[in-house]
Write a protein that holds these residues in place. Sequence first.
Motif: not given
Length: 462
Positions: A1-2, A5-6, A8, A230-233, A235, A244, A247
């Motif tokens: 994860m990045q 990208k986490l 939005t 999927n939106e936030l990446g 895993l 999953y 986060h």
Amino acid sequence: MQWDKLFTARRSGDADDKTINPDKLRTSFLRDYDRIVFSSAFRRLQNKTQVFPLPGPVFVHNRLTHSLEVASVGRSLGRMVGSAIADKYKNAPFSFQEFYRYELATVIASACLAHDIGNPPFGHSGEDAIRAYFNELDAATMQKLNTALTPNQLKDFQKFEGNSNAFRILIHAFNEPVSGGYNLTLTTLASIVKYPCTSANGFNKASGYISCKKSGFFDTEVNTYQSLANELGILRKDGFENVYVRHPYVFLTEAADDICYRVIDLEDAHRLGITSLEKIQELFLPFFKEEKGYNSYEKINEKLKDIRDPNQKVQYIRAIWIGLMTQKVSSIFLDNEQQILEGRLEKSLMDLLPEKDQQLLKEINTYSYQHVYNYKPVVEIEIAGFHIIGALLKAFVEAVFEPHRAKSAKLLQLISQQFPIQNGDAFLYQNLQSVVDYVSGMTDLYAIDLYRKMTGISVREL
């Protein structure tokens, strides 16, 4: 994860072409906080048991005051961690810097506000009561459920989980035409899902995955979480369809709750005369034995000597201990950055404290279990919760199974319109969810009052 990208500002229920909120003062994340504070589900927490029975002559925490205090600690954690991330990645874009330096604190505070919003009345025994009811059904009813529901749908009831229910409350439209529930940002929603897996995969401590310790979303919300991930990446765990990794922000939300309940439950116990000031000092002051400066053991004892009121002494200990733990878990989060981003951290931040702190926490846990959580009035309210919630579920579930009966029609009229009951076996799962939505959303007093009226113990005067 990045890290970039986490987060939005996109919200649940948003159309793909919807413009993101351009307001730079009242940002999307501040709006999340406000929406939770002004929601009826959050307001109802004021009459849901935290640990000790409500109401009483001595003020103790309820779910609402607990959530507000957790949000305060969560905000501090978000500020400490967010500022450190912004400092570390100084060359990141402006939006990255703005979010981590100023917005992450609000996201964690919002997630903390909502972390208990799915809990039923009567504390954690309310969850146990719902699970017990659906696990102890007669053979004929169980056969109907096994035939009509998928294994995961059945587990949603047999392993009912307040965390999953919180996610459902926040994103479900219930009986309204507009989708998205409270329309919170995907960032805030992801930050409350402590156990990102289905009911069928959850409650599996043997897996070794922190994600599977309990569950994080019901069958009806699986697709929503998949889209969010999927939106936030976020895993997916190898070998699983609906499990999953956490986060990263979840670790901070969890830590704020872990810090608060350990000290605040004992503060309440002191006010009720269940424990002594001396015991509070014995349990919490050793954490400061190796600290320096204003946090040194000697300085703290000097300060305590200057305070006259025993309750004020306990409040001071609570405040400095929360401050110390907040600093420690923030450092632990940053030290484990790579493991967290790779989805490999399988312990809570509190479980990563130094061994000497772990031993002290173990003493707190043991004492709390023996003298607080098994305090007679606490046990009595838990037993009452089992009886009341079990009786309400029995009445409404039987009405769902036998809607043609005259009494059933009357019972179903009691369920709020936001929890629709539809005719036909094809709607059994949704109808049972509506019943559980209704009962789990009750306050303690509402559940008691409805139980008394339904059983004839009290009758409304016209």
